[in-house]
Design a protein around this motif. Structure first.
Motif: not given
Ligand SMILES: Nc1ncnc2c1ncn2[C@@H]1O[C@H](COP(=O)(O)OP(=O)(O)O)[C@@H](O)[C@H]1O
Ligand SMILES: CC(=O)OP(=O)(O)O
Ligand SMILES: [Mg+2]
Length: 428
Positions: A80-105
């Protein structure tokens, strides 16, 4: 079009937003960064920050007590803070990459979409082996799937970088498990996205190929680990099956004699009562009530250093002992890894000792104390550079020109490495 990288650490959430370049050869440059810090710190208020390099107006706010915060509310609040403080719309974000600590095997990252979330249940189950991380990261992925209408998620694992650790190092001297388990009990290692970003940054700075980098890295944040990197690859690291093994963390014990578990509790295996995941009472205490918190009464390393430098502070004695214990464990791993490198390489081929993470990047007295213990190998700290806050392109040498062993501060860029892995996966 944008890609957003989200990094759920144990005391913070950090994010970076990158415009997707028009050509695959152009570098990714972030246009905004976001963070919440002091999560889970009782008595300290959370700090929320959004910074824009272009396209928005930054903000800095304090919120409620970190100890009372509802984790699942944080990523929606940041979006919410990202999209209200800048010119980016939620629909413009096409990819989200998440750090996941444990990926097992898993040997590579995982793609997740609204219609394909099976991998998330598996990641949530791995919270057993990363109780301060995986569940929170899965909550973050689900929040993004909810809040951002049209994007594809990629999960990038801390464990990926450590796949090059050899069997003699990752194998524990244990018989087969006495119950069915999700994956082999062995060393996996964490902070791998940080280590990969450090190798890239230092190679760029030294104008070397990544395969030529030989370093010992101390990633010191709320979770702390060390890594022995030879030829740009991990050959050993201090964290193990879970991020509890090895160095002392903000609230983590690090390595202890495993029998301590049975002497400290009547019922170590009882349910720890952590919301959303299953952990035993013993795991909860060793992960959340130990480490600097138990030794010094605070997880705030800056506060520990200021008590240490003031002999009239009533907490000076306790801070001094906590600091010495932290330094002792750190020296243990750093020396061990330096000797691993020196057993097959001449000193002249070792690029040095690298400090990174919230503590490693800021605690100059700790860096000096570590490096000065290697003066017999020729390490000579440059006091001015070590104390200075200036850093160019995220890399700074803190030893004198001609020092026999070099010391460095390299700012970790876990979000940047996450974005790089997503870029390779999606081919943009
Ligand atoms: N000025 C400072 N000097 C020393 N340590 C600091 C300073 N500011 C923050 N820290 C420490 O950095 C740690 C957080 O590091 P960070 O890498 O952001 O954590 P994480 O990613 O594990 O949530 C905390 O232990 C905090 O006390
Ligand atoms: C693996 C780990 O401990 O991560 P962090 O330091 O971000 O909590
Ligand atoms: Mg971190």
């Amino acid at each position: 079009m944008y890609i957003l990288a989200i990094n759920c650490g144990s005391s913070s959430i950090k994010g970076k937003l990158y415009p997707i370049p028009s050509q695959p050869t152009q570098p990714l440059r972030d246009c905004a960064s976001l963070s919440v810090s002091n999560i889970a710190s009782h008595g300290e208020r959370i700090k929320v920050k959004v910074n824009w390099t272009e396209g928005g107006k930054g903000l800095e706010e304090e919120g409620e007590d970190g100890g009372n915060v509802e984790y699942s509310s944080l990523v929606p609040m940041l979006l919410g803070k990202l999209t209200t403080s800048g010119s980016v719309n939620k629909a413009d974000i096409h990819y989200v990459v998440h750090r996941i600590v444990h990926g097992g095997t898993h040997e590579k990252g995982l793609v997740i979409t609204k219609d394909h979330t099976e991998g998330l249940d598996e990641m949530d189950k791995l919270s057993e082996f990363a109780p301060l991380h995986n569940h929170h990261a899965v909550l973050a992925v689900r929040s993004c799937l909810e809040a951002l209408p049209d994007h594809t998620s990629f999960l990038a694992f801390d464990t990926l970088f450590h796949q090059t650790i050899p069997p003699e190092t990752y194998t524990y001297a244990l018989p087969p498990a006495h119950k069915p388990i999700q994956m082999p009990i062995r060393k996996y290692g964490f902070h791998g996205l940080s280590y990969a970003s450090i190798v890239r940054s230092l190679a760029g700075h030294l104008r070397k190929r990544e395969e030529e980098i030989n370093i010992v890295v101390a990633h010191l944040g709320s979770g702390a680990s060390a890594c022995c990197i030879k030829g740009g690859k991990s050959i050993d690291t201090s964290m193990g099956l879970s991020p509890l093994e090895g160095l002392i963390g903000g609230t983590r014990s690090g390595t202890i004699d495993p029998t301590a578990i049975f002497h400290m509790f009547e019922d170590p295996g009882a349910d720890g009562g952590l919301e959303g995941i299953q952990v035993t009472k013993a795991e909860l205490v060793f992960n959340k009530q130990s480490g600097l918190l138990a030794l010094a009464g605070t997880t705030n390393f800056g506060l520990l250093l200021s008590r240490l430098s003031n002999p009239s502070d009533p907490e000076h004695g306790q801070a001094a002992l906590a600091y010495s214990i932290y330094l002792d464990r750190l020296m243990g791993y750093v020396s061990q890894y330096l000797f691993k490198l020196l057993s097959t390489l001449p000193l002249s081929s070792i690029d040095g000792i690298v400090f990174s993470g919230g503590i490693g990047e800021r605690a100059s007295p700790l860096r000096k104390d570590v490096l000065s213990r290697f003066s017999w190998l020729g390490a000579e700290v440059d006091e001015g550079k070590n104390e200075s806050k200036e850093i160019e392109e995220g890399v700074k040498e803190i030893t004198k020109q001609g020092s026999g062993l070099k010391g460095w501060v390299v700012e970790t860029d876990e979000e940047g490495w996450c974005a790089q892995l997503a870029r390779e996966e999606f081919g943009f």
